[in-house]
Motif scaffolding. Structure first.
Motif, mmCIF file in Angstrom:
data_model
loop_
_atom_site.group_PDB
_atom_site.id
_atom_site.type_symbol
_atom_site.label_atom_id
_atom_site.label_comp_id
_atom_site.label_asym_id
_atom_site.label_seq_id
_atom_site.Cartn_x
_atom_site.Cartn_y
_atom_site.Cartn_z
ATOM 1 N N ALA A 25 16.884 35.967 -61.296
ATOM 2 C CA ALA A 25 16.571 34.650 -60.231
ATOM 3 C C ALA A 25 16.615 35.317 -58.910
ATOM 4 C CB ALA A 25 17.796 33.521 -60.383
ATOM 5 N N VAL A 26 15.748 34.638 -58.016
ATOM 6 C CA VAL A 26 15.448 35.225 -56.628
ATOM 7 C C VAL A 26 15.563 33.881 -55.858
ATOM 8 C CG1 VAL A 26 14.199 36.360 -55.108
ATOM 9 C CG2 VAL A 26 14.071 37.347 -57.391
ATOM 10 N N ALA A 27 16.412 33.944 -54.672
ATOM 11 C CA ALA A 27 16.564 32.748 -53.752
ATOM 12 C C ALA A 27 15.299 33.071 -52.561
ATOM 13 C CB ALA A 27 17.696 32.767 -53.136
ATOM 14 N N ARG A 28 14.485 32.067 -52.549
ATOM 15 C CA ARG A 28 13.414 32.210 -51.466
ATOM 16 C C ARG A 28 13.424 31.183 -50.487
ATOM 17 N NH1 ARG A 28 8.294 35.304 -53.658
ATOM 18 N NH2 ARG A 28 9.151 36.502 -55.190
ATOM 19 N N CYS A 29 12.852 31.285 -49.242
ATOM 20 C CA CYS A 29 12.822 30.374 -48.142
ATOM 21 C C CYS A 29 11.219 30.139 -47.716
ATOM 22 C CB CYS A 29 13.693 30.598 -47.150
ATOM 23 S SG CYS A 29 13.568 29.414 -46.052
ATOM 24 N N THR A 30 11.056 28.895 -47.142
ATOM 25 C CA THR A 30 9.684 28.817 -46.559
ATOM 26 C C THR A 30 9.457 29.599 -45.372
ATOM 27 O OG1 THR A 30 10.479 26.944 -45.417
ATOM 28 C CG2 THR A 30 9.521 26.358 -47.443
ATOM 29 N N CYS A 31 10.503 30.195 -44.724
ATOM 30 C CA CYS A 31 10.229 30.821 -43.467
ATOM 31 C C CYS A 31 9.934 32.402 -43.967
ATOM 32 C CB CYS A 31 11.647 30.983 -42.639
ATOM 33 S SG CYS A 31 12.893 32.079 -43.371
ATOM 34 N N GLY A 32 9.766 32.579 -45.231
ATOM 35 C CA GLY A 32 9.231 34.037 -45.751
ATOM 36 C C GLY A 32 10.517 34.946 -46.143
ATOM 37 N N TRP A 33 11.815 34.589 -45.993
ATOM 38 C CA TRP A 33 12.811 35.223 -46.548
ATOM 39 C C TRP A 33 13.080 35.228 -47.908
ATOM 40 C CZ3 TRP A 33 17.275 33.610 -49.156
ATOM 41 C CH2 TRP A 33 18.168 34.329 -49.393
ATOM 42 N N SER A 34 13.487 36.260 -48.625
ATOM 43 C CA SER A 34 13.762 36.323 -49.929
ATOM 44 C C SER A 34 14.794 37.201 -50.357
ATOM 45 C CB SER A 34 12.743 36.539 -50.690
ATOM 46 O OG SER A 34 12.425 37.996 -50.743
ATOM 47 N N GLY A 35 16.011 36.813 -51.237
ATOM 48 C CA GLY A 35 17.253 37.468 -51.347
ATOM 49 C C GLY A 35 16.801 38.338 -52.438
ATOM 50 N N PRO A 36 17.780 39.110 -52.812
ATOM 51 C CA PRO A 36 17.996 40.281 -53.774
ATOM 52 C C PRO A 36 17.718 39.499 -55.278
ATOM 53 C CG PRO A 36 20.124 39.928 -53.080
ATOM 54 C CD PRO A 36 19.179 38.964 -52.113
ATOM 55 N N ALA A 37 17.259 40.287 -55.773
ATOM 56 C CA ALA A 37 17.241 39.561 -57.373
ATOM 57 C C ALA A 37 18.615 39.465 -58.183
ATOM 58 C CB ALA A 37 16.238 40.610 -58.281
ATOM 59 N N ARG A 38 19.004 38.625 -58.709
ATOM 60 C CA ARG A 38 20.365 38.530 -59.474
ATOM 61 C C ARG A 38 20.106 38.165 -60.771
ATOM 62 N NH1 ARG A 38 23.872 40.263 -55.331
ATOM 63 N NH2 ARG A 38 23.487 39.070 -53.376
ATOM 64 N N ARG A 39 20.977 38.418 -61.564
ATOM 65 C CA ARG A 39 21.130 38.012 -63.096
ATOM 66 C C ARG A 39 21.722 36.696 -63.310
ATOM 67 N NH1 ARG A 39 19.593 41.350 -66.948
ATOM 68 N NH2 ARG A 39 19.239 43.523 -66.134
ATOM 69 N N SER A 40 22.425 36.265 -62.210
ATOM 70 C CA SER A 40 23.417 35.047 -61.910
ATOM 71 C C SER A 40 22.441 33.996 -61.269
ATOM 72 C CB SER A 40 24.771 35.257 -61.423
ATOM 73 O OG SER A 40 25.257 33.972 -61.090
ATOM 74 N N ARG A 41 22.004 33.093 -61.636
ATOM 75 C CA ARG A 41 21.345 31.962 -61.081
ATOM 76 C C ARG A 41 22.466 31.346 -59.741
ATOM 77 N NH1 ARG A 41 20.321 30.512 -66.548
ATOM 78 N NH2 ARG A 41 18.087 31.059 -66.785
ATOM 79 N N ASP A 42 23.647 31.022 -60.345
ATOM 80 C CA ASP A 42 24.659 30.603 -59.482
ATOM 81 C C ASP A 42 24.894 31.636 -57.948
ATOM 82 O OD1 ASP A 42 26.573 28.673 -58.590
ATOM 83 O OD2 ASP A 42 27.989 30.187 -58.774
ATOM 84 N N ARG A 43 24.524 32.930 -58.316
ATOM 85 C CA ARG A 43 24.572 33.779 -57.220
ATOM 86 C C ARG A 43 23.462 33.631 -56.250
ATOM 87 N NH1 ARG A 43 27.964 36.574 -53.513
ATOM 88 N NH2 ARG A 43 27.105 38.332 -53.307
ATOM 89 N N ALA A 44 22.248 33.491 -57.048
ATOM 90 C CA ALA A 44 21.033 33.298 -56.227
ATOM 91 C C ALA A 44 21.031 31.947 -55.298
ATOM 92 C CB ALA A 44 19.844 33.257 -57.130
ATOM 93 N N ARG A 45 21.569 30.990 -55.847
ATOM 94 C CA ARG A 45 21.678 29.665 -55.147
ATOM 95 C C ARG A 45 22.850 30.006 -53.988
ATOM 96 N NH1 ARG A 45 21.144 27.419 -60.540
ATOM 97 N NH2 ARG A 45 23.467 27.512 -60.807
ATOM 98 N N THR A 46 23.794 30.609 -54.080
ATOM 99 C CA THR A 46 24.915 30.887 -53.114
ATOM 100 C C THR A 46 24.141 31.769 -51.950
ATOM 101 O OG1 THR A 46 26.484 30.942 -54.706
ATOM 102 C CG2 THR A 46 26.995 32.190 -52.601
#
Length: 57
Positions: A25-46
């Protein structure tokens, strides 16, 4: 000196989502930012919640 987006610090301009890519799971933002790939969906939401700046006024 590079120009900065005046709305970059405005939380209203940031809309985050999580996207699944296989078992990650990867967190993404409309500003263009994206977080690291995580195996935990909860961690991606955090990651997404911690990306959005907070209002100081």
């Amino acid at each position: 000196m590079p120009q900065q987006d005046p709305s970059a610090g405005d939380p209203a301009t940031h809309t985050t989502t999580t996207v699944e890519r296989g078992s990650f799971a990867v967190a993404r933002c409309t500003c263009g930012w994206s977080g690291p790939a995580r195996r935990s969906r909860d961690r991606a939401r955090t990651d997404a919640r911690s990306h959005v700046p907070t209002r100081t006024s």
